[in-house]
Design a protein around this motif. Sequence first.
Motif, mmCIF file in Angstrom:
data_model
loop_
_atom_site.group_PDB
_atom_site.id
_atom_site.type_symbol
_atom_site.label_atom_id
_atom_site.label_comp_id
_atom_site.label_asym_id
_atom_site.label_seq_id
_atom_site.Cartn_x
_atom_site.Cartn_y
_atom_site.Cartn_z
ATOM 1 N N LYS A 1 43.172 45.356 46.396
ATOM 2 C CA LYS A 1 41.844 44.755 46.501
ATOM 3 C C LYS A 1 41.653 44.144 47.890
ATOM 4 C CE LYS A 1 38.885 41.203 44.467
ATOM 5 N NZ LYS A 1 38.933 39.909 43.750
ATOM 6 N N ILE B 1 40.085 48.806 46.142
ATOM 7 C CA ILE B 1 39.448 48.672 44.822
ATOM 8 C C ILE B 1 38.584 47.418 44.851
ATOM 9 C CG2 ILE B 1 41.196 49.896 43.455
ATOM 10 C CD1 ILE B 1 42.506 47.245 42.792
ATOM 11 N N ALA B 2 37.554 47.421 44.037
ATOM 12 C CA ALA B 2 36.621 46.291 44.062
ATOM 13 C C ALA B 2 37.176 45.098 43.279
ATOM 14 C CB ALA B 2 35.272 46.707 43.490
ATOM 15 N N GLU B 3 37.800 45.402 42.172
ATOM 16 C CA GLU B 3 38.339 44.342 41.320
ATOM 17 C C GLU B 3 39.738 44.715 40.851
ATOM 18 O OE1 GLU B 3 37.104 41.459 40.787
ATOM 19 O OE2 GLU B 3 35.247 41.954 41.853
ATOM 20 N N ILE B 4 40.532 43.731 40.540
ATOM 21 C CA ILE B 4 41.809 43.995 39.878
ATOM 22 C C ILE B 4 41.493 44.537 38.490
ATOM 23 C CG2 ILE B 4 43.855 42.891 38.900
ATOM 24 C CD1 ILE B 4 43.770 40.976 41.316
ATOM 25 N N PRO B 5 42.003 45.710 38.140
ATOM 26 C CA PRO B 5 41.603 46.365 36.880
ATOM 27 C C PRO B 5 42.289 45.762 35.649
ATOM 28 C CG PRO B 5 43.209 47.722 38.015
ATOM 29 C CD PRO B 5 42.962 46.537 38.913
ATOM 30 N N LYS C 1 42.814 44.202 32.089
ATOM 31 C CA LYS C 1 42.228 44.086 30.758
ATOM 32 C C LYS C 1 42.620 42.727 30.166
ATOM 33 C CE LYS C 1 43.500 48.020 28.821
ATOM 34 N NZ LYS C 1 43.536 49.267 28.027
ATOM 35 N N ASP D 1 43.291 48.594 33.184
ATOM 36 C CA ASP D 1 42.336 49.662 32.903
ATOM 37 C C ASP D 1 42.653 50.842 33.820
ATOM 38 O OD1 ASP D 1 40.267 51.369 32.518
ATOM 39 O OD2 ASP D 1 38.679 49.942 33.014
ATOM 40 N N SER E 1 46.299 43.113 43.617
ATOM 41 C CA SER E 1 45.671 42.170 44.542
ATOM 42 C C SER E 1 45.698 42.716 45.964
ATOM 43 C CB SER E 1 46.419 40.820 44.536
ATOM 44 O OG SER E 1 46.346 40.230 43.270
ATOM 45 N N TYR F 1 50.220 42.725 39.018
ATOM 46 C CA TYR F 1 49.035 41.963 39.414
ATOM 47 C C TYR F 1 49.004 41.790 40.934
ATOM 48 C CZ TYR F 1 45.292 38.532 38.973
ATOM 49 O OH TYR F 1 44.080 37.877 39.067
ATOM 50 N N ALA G 1 40.193 52.506 36.256
ATOM 51 C CA ALA G 1 39.470 51.700 37.255
ATOM 52 C C ALA G 1 40.231 51.478 38.551
ATOM 53 C CB ALA G 1 39.105 50.354 36.623
ATOM 54 N N PHE G 2 41.257 52.277 38.833
ATOM 55 C CA PHE G 2 41.851 52.065 40.165
ATOM 56 C C PHE G 2 42.083 53.351 40.948
ATOM 57 C CE2 PHE G 2 46.368 52.797 38.999
ATOM 58 C CZ PHE G 2 46.443 52.422 37.684
#
Lengths: 244, 244, 244, 244, 244, 244
Positions: free
Chosen positions: C149, C154-158, C160, C107, C146, C142, C110-111
């Motif tokens: 994160k 970032i709060a979450e790995i973006p 999809k 996404d 990580s 990925y 989202a980063f």
Amino acid sequence: MTSVTRPSGRPVDALRTLRLTRDYTKHAEGSVLIECGDTKVICTASIEEKVPGFLKGKGQGWLTAEYGMLPRSTHSRMDREAAKGKQSGRTQEIQRLIGRSLRAAFDLEAFGERTLHLDCDVIQADGGTRTASITGAMVAAYDAFSKLKARGLIAEIPLKHFVAAISVGVYQGTPVLDLDYVEDSNCDTDMNVVMTESGHFIEVQGTAEGAAFDRAGMNRLLDLAQAGITDIVKMQKQALGIAE
Amino acid sequence: MTSVTRPSGRPVDALRTLRLTRDYTKHAEGSVLIECGDTKVICTASIEEKVPGFLKGKGQGWLTAEYGMLPRSTHSRMDREAAKGKQSGRTQEIQRLIGRSLRAAFDLEAFGERTLHLDCDVIQADGGTRTASITGAMVAAYDAFSKLKARGLIAEIPLKHFVAAISVGVYQGTPVLDLDYVEDSNCDTDMNVVMTESGHFIEVQGTAEGAAFDRAGMNRLLDLAQAGITDIVKMQKQALGIAE
Amino acid sequence: MTSVTRPSGRPVDALRTLRLTRDYTKHAEGSVLIECGDTKVICTASIEEKVPGFLKGKGQGWLTAEYGMLPRSTHSRMDREAAKGKQSGRTQEIQRLIGRSLRAAFDLEAFGERTLHLDCDVIQADGGTRTASITGAMVAAYDAFSKLKARGLIAEIPLKHFVAAISVGVYQGTPVLDLDYVEDSNCDTDMNVVMTESGHFIEVQGTAEGAAFDRAGMNRLLDLAQAGITDIVKMQKQALGIAE
Amino acid sequence: MTSVTRPSGRPVDALRTLRLTRDYTKHAEGSVLIECGDTKVICTASIEEKVPGFLKGKGQGWLTAEYGMLPRSTHSRMDREAAKGKQSGRTQEIQRLIGRSLRAAFDLEAFGERTLHLDCDVIQADGGTRTASITGAMVAAYDAFSKLKARGLIAEIPLKHFVAAISVGVYQGTPVLDLDYVEDSNCDTDMNVVMTESGHFIEVQGTAEGAAFDRAGMNRLLDLAQAGITDIVKMQKQALGIAE
Amino acid sequence: MTSVTRPSGRPVDALRTLRLTRDYTKHAEGSVLIECGDTKVICTASIEEKVPGFLKGKGQGWLTAEYGMLPRSTHSRMDREAAKGKQSGRTQEIQRLIGRSLRAAFDLEAFGERTLHLDCDVIQADGGTRTASITGAMVAAYDAFSKLKARGLIAEIPLKHFVAAISVGVYQGTPVLDLDYVEDSNCDTDMNVVMTESGHFIEVQGTAEGAAFDRAGMNRLLDLAQAGITDIVKMQKQALGIAE
Amino acid sequence: MTSVTRPSGRPVDALRTLRLTRDYTKHAEGSVLIECGDTKVICTASIEEKVPGFLKGKGQGWLTAEYGMLPRSTHSRMDREAAKGKQSGRTQEIQRLIGRSLRAAFDLEAFGERTLHLDCDVIQADGGTRTASITGAMVAAYDAFSKLKARGLIAEIPLKHFVAAISVGVYQGTPVLDLDYVEDSNCDTDMNVVMTESGHFIEVQGTAEGAAFDRAGMNRLLDLAQAGITDIVKMQKQALGIAE
């Protein structure tokens, strides 16, 4: 007037049939197909809402031109310049000429911080592509500025004067007007002339490829060009629906 | 058939109006203007009496394609690739696709040590320029080979089968045929399909730009493409005056 | 299942041995060596704390990919693209494919205003380098997210969905999975398929280099690809230590 | 020997751990992974059965080298030279150095009209990539010539003498051997030395980036390099299974 | 001193006649024609009131160098690099050397956010063009800084120490100073040395093109270079009217 | 003659001091330094014993020209074209002009399968560099052909007629001869004229940068140019020691 017989059969002072088709393509602010005999060039005028770095903040506009030929616009296929990774010296020379000629037609200080891009792309070549480009680009540029005016972005079309261009040359010792490809490749001298509607010179570029030409020949060539350009400007205005 | 309303108003399985104008320019052995709705591409086919180095002396021919867009063929002006000094990745991808597709249409071993150059130049873009290029280049190539045959240089046109191409896509969840620019820029999936007249695949290039598509969607897209291409091949043959 | 004997001796639906080595080099945020049989690609994922100009200030990220082959990764030595001064059309086509495929996996909004650069460099080629690049780049990306994160950026790995890729082809009339170089250079049709973990298509690129393929062949190829990709995604997750 | 503490903790005259892995990839005639501490370079040697134009018909061979770095072989990602369209001055300088050094190792007149291409590609950089490239390329070239000999194409390996290379530098006023990246970026002087197994100089390239160095410093640096290279040549021969 | 007879007839430790003509052209802040025997180089120093991006806002200056040869400065005509579209590896190597050498001569932090561009253009080549460029550029740079000081833009010339350069080589087994073209093309080893006025090394670049050289030869070459550079620095100061 | 005061103080029809120094550099077959006031150009003529591909086997020669400016030949430093990787449109336009002009001076069919390369490199610019290049190249080419004749390689110098060039322009409404930089950058029209010794035109390139010029202005400019060129040809012959 001598009795030389031109390959085209035209009298020495006759232009080829000239056709100007406006709105030839739909995206550009100005888009003109110019046909001079079998020479066909698409001239588009595109407005961009910014100027090159060297003009930023000066409150004035810019006008620039590019020129290209489709690979098979010519008798035998030419290499595609985009594929070769560079424009030839000839191409650069021509697009610099078109740019200078059209910058003489408009008042660059009177249309805001905008750039007018002129693209002249030859789809069929039969001699005189650079002069056809200038003549067609004049009409396309006028249309683009009309659109800017219609949108209320400029008060007036920033016209200084119409410009048009034609080639003249010495064919078998005789000065002739508007050379087609067969005439051009067999002539001794080739001269491209760009003038204003009032008969002043913007550009004169003459080259003796065979025998050098004397002052009398020069004078005769300039006479032919001046008469031809007067006629062409009339056709430009007619195409645009402008009363003289 | 779902009830989605396409921006173009067309039924989901309707092609845009297709026009093929042969002999559009005068120098090329084959020269076709293809119009698919507002998309207009000049496709020329040029015969060169030699082959690239890797084929010299092998007694067979070669076919290659190039693709370009006039700078203002598009909504906003693009930079001229010749001026930038290189072709974009997109351009190279497209011209490689055109070349592969047309090499599938003709028997390269059957026209001597010659190269057929296909030039596809977009003068007005409204979606589907690469598939229009393939469809138009097919006709231009056929004309060029006809000329070779008429001059007695080859005994037969080295045709394997007609090829044509079309785009399909998923617009608002519904598979549709032959996307124009507005549809294309708002669709989730875009697929270009090249097929032979007998319904075999030459190329399938599908990309999910938004939501990925499932197998059922894939099947529906392929159905639409197959039906469309069948119609297009008919129009190619009609334009060439070939009975089916 | 037909009885064709593949040069590799593998069953028609068998993948080559796949190995994913994480942290293969030490500088990159993500660094994976992917080995698919004898094909070996180093995939690195690098985070840059800025975005390209066209995204500045939009608060979202970007993901882009580049691809290269060491000059002697191949059977005979290829010219070095850096020395030739340009990337081939094939290279550009492949890196565009990798980029599109991985942009479908994450996404981008989202980063943050960051760019993820994926570099896929083939150190040994034996067929399927582009699909191996996508599969390996997924794992490297990925890992890079990580790390972001873990650093609290970032709060979450973006994510999809996982994506993976494989080639399928028609070898001696029979559809087969995961072609090695010998099979690839002798097959009639070559198709690269990129799918999500849930079996949706991201990209389908099929080319008939020899005989065109019919709809039934197409369906069989898609079946093989879908089964292969399901297995590959499992291996990606296993390598990353993610429970399914 | 002074008591400076190197970031690496090594004594001033200690080499990093050196590993030479032969047959690292499968296609090249010679393929070596050289690891000097954390610096890792793939060196391949490829035989081509022709020479450049300026040597055609002279009955002798040629040897040339190219160098590259994977974009994320370094601490922060570098632009890919193939994408930028040119090799940097640094790259060209290094590959010219590798070529000259290896041309000194072999008798170019003794292996027929062939070219040996050496490709040195850095997959992980931690200082000393150019000297590692020379040391590794020596082994790869030897392997390639062994293969030529095994095939009966040459009677003997055209060896003049082994060459190897190492860097030395002045770190906090003290001459030290084999700088890693941290040491290199903080040293005043950096010198790369290429020598033959018998202790003769092939290349000396010293640069004072900080304080210029005097003659005594120069002498100490050359002593360190000579001792280091003696050890490295032993390791090259050991890797190749050659008795001294 | 051995009894080798040099083609030039000079003693082994003799420099060629050196002439430094200041203010050779009128536009540059510093402009020097350096003649070393028949080698002639125009060295200009140009002040630009800005620094490259990586130094912006740091309050310090930058110094960079470019090098070129007129196409017929050499025995046979070389291709023009501007026409070929790139600088050779040799050119880049030389201009990087000139830049590093001159950055060692001046205190970059002491002349404000300005760039000093050094252009060294060879108009006649007879060996030693890179060392002549460094020696001449030193004088041109000094003149440019003098002009800055005279205009009150800097308080002092930011001189660290004078630098000069010379080549040495092994000709027929004998170390000699300042090789001309005939000597250079027949020598076994060629070494370029850049030193400060106090006898410290800035750069040493030695290459054994024929027989490798041993440590004793190295020492003799460095002795010759050191003596030659001491003399050259005297001539630089004399030309500038600076008392030692 | 009007009473305008030129910045140079010269009468409207006065040339700047012209100096032609032959044998300026030692390697070229012809080497001339031309100085027109403060404009200084090195013109070399180099004979190559082959012709371009398109002339091979036709038994005739070729003549071509290249032009360049040293980066600091101008008021403010220009970027080096070799470093930028391409020649500007202006450079290409000028070198095409020089080539055409000199091809008009010599009989290309009368000096065998050889190429004469003319290199015109501006070391100091003060207006009129292109016309100075043509005038100087004429003398350098003559010298090169003299050398060929002296070596017995051609029977006669293949001279058709001397050519020379000069600029004219309209400064503050008044036509003037031989503009220097200050005049050139403030004039409305700039015209470069190339003529033969007998007063025939080879090239006329006029551009109205400000007000367009009328036919009377054109005539006056041509008068000035013709008179100037007559004088320049005398100086060329004098420099060459040729009686008129």
